[in-house]
Design an enzyme around this catalytic site. Structure first.
Site, PDB file in Angstrom:
ATOM      1  CG  HIS A   1      54.319  43.438  57.030  1.00  0.00           C
ATOM      2  ND1 HIS A   1      53.389  42.404  56.830  1.00  0.00           N
ATOM      3  CD2 HIS A   1      55.044  43.685  55.986  1.00  0.00           C
ATOM      4  CE1 HIS A   1      53.695  42.096  55.730  1.00  0.00           C
ATOM      5  NE2 HIS A   1      54.323  42.687  55.078  1.00  0.00           N
TER       6      HIS A   1
ATOM      7  NE  ARG B   1      49.219  39.082  51.980  1.00  0.00           N
ATOM      8  CZ  ARG B   1      50.160  40.292  51.988  1.00  0.00           C
ATOM      9  NH1 ARG B   1      50.363  40.814  50.925  1.00  0.00           N
ATOM     10  NH2 ARG B   1      50.570  40.753  53.452  1.00  0.00           N
TER      11      ARG B   1
ATOM     12  CB  CYS C   1      55.186  44.098  47.585  1.00  0.00           C
ATOM     13  SG  CYS C   1      53.785  45.008  47.054  1.00  0.00           S
TER      14      CYS C   1
HETATM   15  P1  HMG Z   1      41.319  49.005  39.623  1.00  0.00           P
HETATM   16  O1  HMG Z   1      41.670  48.557  38.177  1.00  0.00           O
HETATM   17  O2  HMG Z   1      41.389  50.586  39.641  1.00  0.00           O
HETATM   18  O3  HMG Z   1      39.654  48.533  39.821  1.00  0.00           O
HETATM   19  O4  HMG Z   1      41.955  48.174  40.583  1.00  0.00           O
HETATM   20  P2  HMG Z   1      38.501  48.877  39.255  1.00  0.00           P
HETATM   21  O5  HMG Z   1      37.629  49.035  40.659  1.00  0.00           O
HETATM   22  O6  HMG Z   1      38.389  50.035  38.351  1.00  0.00           O
HETATM   23  O7  HMG Z   1      37.950  47.498  38.649  1.00  0.00           O
HETATM   24  C1  HMG Z   1      38.514  47.051  37.525  1.00  0.00           C
HETATM   25  C2  HMG Z   1      38.485  45.488  37.340  1.00  0.00           C
HETATM   26  O8  HMG Z   1      38.857  44.858  38.439  1.00  0.00           O
HETATM   27  C3  HMG Z   1      36.877  45.061  37.296  1.00  0.00           C
HETATM   28  O9  HMG Z   1      36.840  43.910  36.069  1.00  0.00           O
HETATM   29  C4  HMG Z   1      36.759  44.678  38.671  1.00  0.00           C
HETATM   30  O10 HMG Z   1      35.770  43.975  38.672  1.00  0.00           O
HETATM   31  C5  HMG Z   1      37.984  44.037  38.974  1.00  0.00           C
HETATM   32  P3  HMG Z   1      36.537  44.193  34.690  1.00  0.00           P
HETATM   33  O11 HMG Z   1      35.316  44.891  34.647  1.00  0.00           O
HETATM   34  O12 HMG Z   1      37.715  44.797  33.997  1.00  0.00           O
HETATM   35  O13 HMG Z   1      36.676  42.760  34.252  1.00  0.00           O
HETATM   36  N1  HMG Z   1      38.132  44.129  40.445  1.00  0.00           N
HETATM   37  C6  HMG Z   1      38.374  42.932  41.090  1.00  0.00           C
HETATM   38  N2  HMG Z   1      38.401  41.750  40.815  1.00  0.00           N
HETATM   39  C7  HMG Z   1      38.645  40.622  41.721  1.00  0.00           C
HETATM   40  N3  HMG Z   1      38.569  41.031  43.238  1.00  0.00           N
HETATM   41  C8  HMG Z   1      38.426  42.508  43.581  1.00  0.00           C
HETATM   42  C9  HMG Z   1      38.402  43.574  42.454  1.00  0.00           C
HETATM   43  N4  HMG Z   1      38.095  44.695  42.590  1.00  0.00           N
HETATM   44  C10 HMG Z   1      37.971  45.125  41.289  1.00  0.00           C
HETATM   45  N5  HMG Z   1      38.673  42.668  44.903  1.00  0.00           N
HETATM   46  C11 HMG Z   1      42.278  47.181  42.838  1.00  0.00           C
HETATM   47  C12 HMG Z   1      42.053  48.479  41.859  1.00  0.00           C
HETATM   48  C13 HMG Z   1      42.195  47.754  44.174  1.00  0.00           C
HETATM   49  C14 HMG Z   1      41.125  46.161  42.566  1.00  0.00           C
HETATM   50  C15 HMG Z   1      43.576  46.886  42.350  1.00  0.00           C
HETATM   51  O14 HMG Z   1      44.546  47.897  42.273  1.00  0.00           O
HETATM   52  C16 HMG Z   1      43.952  45.522  43.132  1.00  0.00           C
HETATM   53  O15 HMG Z   1      43.535  44.586  43.011  1.00  0.00           O
HETATM   54  N6  HMG Z   1      45.366  45.782  43.973  1.00  0.00           N
HETATM   55  C17 HMG Z   1      45.840  44.890  44.863  1.00  0.00           C
HETATM   56  C18 HMG Z   1      47.093  44.984  44.759  1.00  0.00           C
HETATM   57  C19 HMG Z   1      47.963  43.796  45.624  1.00  0.00           C
HETATM   58  O16 HMG Z   1      47.321  42.898  46.256  1.00  0.00           O
HETATM   59  N7  HMG Z   1      49.025  44.307  46.119  1.00  0.00           N
HETATM   60  C20 HMG Z   1      49.853  43.372  47.102  1.00  0.00           C
HETATM   61  C21 HMG Z   1      49.296  43.294  48.486  1.00  0.00           C
HETATM   62  S1  HMG Z   1      49.798  44.484  49.232  1.00  0.00           S
HETATM   63  C22 HMG Z   1      51.150  44.277  50.111  1.00  0.00           C
HETATM   64  O17 HMG Z   1      51.919  43.267  49.658  1.00  0.00           O
HETATM   65  C23 HMG Z   1      52.018  45.012  51.095  1.00  0.00           C
HETATM   66  C24 HMG Z   1      51.598  44.273  52.547  1.00  0.00           C
HETATM   67  O18 HMG Z   1      52.282  42.962  52.621  1.00  0.00           O
HETATM   68  C25 HMG Z   1      52.206  45.183  53.398  1.00  0.00           C
HETATM   69  C26 HMG Z   1      53.681  45.590  53.349  1.00  0.00           C
HETATM   70  O19 HMG Z   1      54.603  45.019  53.026  1.00  0.00           O
HETATM   71  O20 HMG Z   1      53.961  46.933  53.489  1.00  0.00           O
HETATM   72  C27 HMG Z   1      50.271  44.069  52.798  1.00  0.00           C
HETATM   73 MG    MG Z   2      54.507  42.674  52.796  1.00  0.00          MG
END
Ligand code: HMG
Ligand code: MG
Length: 298
Positions: free
Chosen positions: A207, A15, A240
């Protein structure tokens, strides 16, 4: 404080490791990575994310990956879910454990989740309720706990406040993420001391991304604070997508070598772990980011 006898490694390579890759990686290659990690004895593998494919295209095939991996008894196969939509997709894919993720800094929350910290926590409430209804365990993350790429310093008290909310809403464990790898042993110890006032240390995890080469020192510092769960990434994969320049997580092989040297039990086979790392590095056409793997293979 004495060192723990056992440590649980949370393997986040499939992931956190792969989410940042621009090149296409097939479902078959992801499945092989997860199966190789299971074979190495890892007890917890973060397999993918049910996030917006517009935001993180590489994780789009996570449901297929879950469908094709060989799930071993006793191993937890988890996924990230940022909202109810993601949770429902994970549930439909048969996922039994998920993680929600908040940030310790407002700026990073906006970049990573497109909302404030407070709004992100509000979004997790229905996820927690649905998870409870379906018997799904939820892990919590706080990002940018030792620095933010957009706003710089992050106060330990702010991290503690977010972690406390995640714990209070039902996350069984909260992982503190040094997303950009700027933390050092001193502020790592201080962070766990502050967060540990609200959350029992067995329910906290570390982490560490290794951007500044401090991750192993930070893990040792965390062990001295009574922390016994660490997230790591085979071959040091990753970064990230919303933290530019952040390198991968600390390499699982390197953490395992440290723990083996301390006589701390993990149940993981170093040689098989190195094989798993070499497999995905061959797919990516990339040198292995684990120094232990490089030394062993030289
Ligand atoms: P948004 O654009 O504000 O979402 O994103 P929305 O609710 O306004 O929806 C917009 C569109 O996204 C819609 O589709 C929804 O259906 C779709 P459209 O109508 O335009 O076709 N949508 C989704 N599709 C699939 N799965 C979903 C989903 N939700 C909405 N779950 C949102 C908000 C949270 C979805 C977006 O910002 C996002 O996906 N963010 C994730 C970012 C991410 O994955 N970052 C990396 C992971 S975190 C990390 O790496 C840190 C960590 O490792 C710890 C560390 O290192 O500190 C964990
Ligand atoms: Mg991370």
């Amino acid at each position: 404080m004495s060192l723990p006898h056992n440590v649980r490694l949370v393997e986040v390579g499939p992931r956190d490791g792969l989410q940042n890759e621009k090149q296409p990686i097939s479902v078959a290659d992801k499945v092989r990575l997860v199966d190789d990690l299971s074979a190495a004895g890892l007890g917890y593998i973060e397999v993918g994310s049910f996030v917006s494919p517009k935001w993180v295209p590489q994780m789009a095939g996570s449901a297929e990956v879950f469908a094709q991996i060989q799930q071993r008894a006793g191993v937890t196969y988890a996924a990230l879910t940022p909202n109810l939509q993601g949770f429902e997709a994970a549930l439909a894919a048969g996922v039994k454990e998920v993680a929600v993720f908040a940030a310790g800094s407002e700026a990073f929350s906006q970049k990573n989740l497109n909302c404030s910290i407070s709004d992100s926590l509000t979004r997790f409430v229905p996820v927690m309720a649905a998870a409870q209804q379906h018997g799904v365990r939820v892990r919590g993350y706080v990002s940018c706990v030792l620095g933010c790429p957009y706003q710089g310093e992050v106060a330990a008290a702010q991290v503690a406040a977010v972690a406390k909310e995640l714990f209070a809403m039902g996350c069984y464990e909260v992982s503190l993420g040094d997303t950009i790898g700027t933390g050092t042993a001193g502020n790592t110890r201080n962070l766990f001391e502050v967060v540990g006032r609200d959350i029992p240390r067995p329910q906290l995890a570390g982490h560490f991304h290794d951007t500044y080469g401090q991750a192993l020192a930070n893990i040792y510092a965390s062990l001295l604070e009574g922390i016994s769960v660490f997230d790591s990434s085979v071959a040091g994969l990753g970064g990230c997508p919303y933290a530019k320049g952040a390198s991968g997580n600390v390499a699982s092989e390197d953490v395992l070598y440290l723990l083996n040297g301390l006589g701390i039990h993990t149940g993981i086979d170093l040689d098989k772990l190195i094989t798993a790392g070499q497999g995905i590095c061959a797919v990516l056409g990339r040198a292995n980011g684990s120094r232990v793997a490089r030394a062993r293979l030289a």
